[in-house]
Design an enzyme around this catalytic site. Structure first.
Site, PDB file in Angstrom:
ATOM      1  N   HIS A   1      -3.654   1.185  -0.718  1.00 28.28           N
ATOM      2  CA  HIS A   1      -3.048   0.094  -1.467  1.00 28.28           C
ATOM      3  C   HIS A   1      -1.656  -0.199  -0.898  1.00 28.28           C
ATOM      4  CE1 HIS A   1      -3.020  -2.357  -5.160  1.00 28.28           C
ATOM      5  NE2 HIS A   1      -1.729  -2.098  -5.204  1.00 28.28           N
TER       6      HIS A   1
ATOM      7  N   ASP B   1      -8.037   3.153  -2.094  1.00 29.80           N
ATOM      8  CA  ASP B   1      -7.393   2.405  -3.165  1.00 29.80           C
ATOM      9  C   ASP B   1      -8.275   2.455  -4.402  1.00 29.80           C
ATOM     10  OD1 ASP B   1      -6.167   0.558  -4.828  1.00 29.80           O
ATOM     11  OD2 ASP B   1      -6.094  -1.047  -3.341  1.00 29.80           O
TER      12      ASP B   1
ATOM     13  N   SER C   1      -2.862  -7.352  -5.260  1.00 27.33           N
ATOM     14  CA  SER C   1      -2.909  -6.485  -6.435  1.00 27.33           C
ATOM     15  C   SER C   1      -2.746  -7.320  -7.712  1.00 27.33           C
ATOM     16  CB  SER C   1      -1.841  -5.394  -6.322  1.00 27.33           C
ATOM     17  OG  SER C   1      -2.054  -4.375  -7.268  1.00 27.33           O
TER      18      SER C   1
END
Length: 356
Positions: free
Chosen positions: A328, A298, A203
């Protein structure tokens, strides 16, 4: 530091979650909405759907202060993650940071390979997820131990500065400085000196890894051995595709992404800086070989895939994989979700092959 009582309570809660996730898939779906969740042709794993339903009962982090959001996230992920690999030695250290500040790092050393006893190992600098606002060395503690053992490499995880206390480009400066420092002092960490370090993150950490590679190219330096980008946030301004279709999926929503941007950036002008939005870099040629991984559910899925395609189109050796049934943050769910554990292990093996 958690008390013994807190640890016992956390262990009990995790056992309870694990027990519930062993229920039949049909019952888990019934307990979490009644129908399977399908978006863009993907169907969510029933266990993931159950976790999502439970997680959505908690207050959204956008309603909390950054400090309280960090605490809530730490507690939530602690319920879902496994314990670090027992064979991996974990060492906390500090290194000099930019502007005179100190950066805390955590070093993961796998057990000696009998075939290469006493020889330095390959290494990777890793950056945790959290939108540059939440997360810390604990966030990816288990995943880094998986990377160390299954890729047989020394992993150095970096605790970069967070916003809003330290807005852009503080966390980028920390990421670049940490990579440079560890690269220059790699033998102090037991890392081989005859090949470049790898770099990776999930991320926000994936974005930092992409920026590190781009900055090294701009400075004319040697590229990392590999870059591991897991659901990387490479385009803060993205509002299309999965940002819409998956925009209300726990644990990362488009609203949370906007909140992260508000905390991390000083103004919209920052969005034009390639160090904040590495997707805007026009020339991606010559960057390190890449593994890019995304999750089916996600908001960042499409931008991760698009960045992988741009790397490939620029003749960068790129492996792209989407874990269609997951969301995610699956790198922090290996304790309760078998598909997340399998994904983490697969990525570690792929990294190990690239390093060798």
């Amino acid at each position: 530091m958690r008390s013994n009582g807190d640890v016992k309570s956390m262990s009990f809660q995790q056992l309870l979650v694990k027990g519930l996730l062993k229920l039949p898939a049909s019952l888990l779906v019934k307990m979490s909405g009644g129908t399977p969740i399908s978006i863009d042709g993907n169907t969510m794993d029933p266990r993931m759907q159950f976790l999502m339903a439970q997680g959505m009962k908690a207050p959204a982090i956008t309603t909390l202060s950054p400090q309280d959001a960090r605490t809530a996230t730490d507690e939530g992920l602690a319920l879902l993650d496994a314990k670090p690999r027992k064979s991996v030695t974990i060492i906390n250290r500090a290194i000099p940071g930019p502007d005179g500040n100190e950066l805390h790092v955590r070093v993961y050393v796998p057990a000696e390979n009998p075939m290469h006893k006493g020889q330095p190992m390959a290494g990777m600098v890793y950056y945790h997820m959290g939108g540059f606002v939440i997360g810390n060395l604990e966030t990816c503690n288990t995943f880094c131990s998986i990377l160390a053992e299954d890729a047989h490499a020394i992993i150095v995880s970096v605790d970069y500065r967070l916003a809003p206390e330290n807005k852009f480009p503080a966390f980028v400066d920390d990421a670049i400085h940490a990579y440079d420092y560890i690269s220059e002092h790699r033998r102090d960490f037991g890392i081989t000196s005859f090949q470049p370090l790898a770099v990776g993150g999930d991320s926000a950490g994936g974005m930092l890894s992409a920026v590190v590679c781009q900055e090294i190219k701009r400075k004319g330096g040697n590229q990392p051995k590999a870059q591991l980008l897991i659901y990387p946030a490479v385009d803060f301004a993205d509002e299309s595709g999965s940002m819409k279709s998956c925009g209300e999926v726990y644990p990362l929503t488009s609203e949370i992404m906007e909140w992260f941007a508000e905390q991390a950036l000083s103004s919209e002008a920052d969005l034009e800086d390639v160090r904040a939005t590495p997707m805007k870099e026009e020339d991606l040629s010559g960057l390190a070989p890449a593994i890019v991984a995304t999750a089916g559910f996600d908001p960042l899925r499409d931008q991760g895939e698009a960045y992988a395609k741009r790397l490939s189109d620029a003749d960068v050796k790129t492996t792209y994989i989407c874990y269609d049934t997951l969301t995610h943050a699956f790198t922090a769910m290996s304790g309760v979700l078998p598909p997340a554990k399998a994904a983490c292990e697969e990525l570690a093996v792929k990294l190990g092959r690239m390093l060798r």
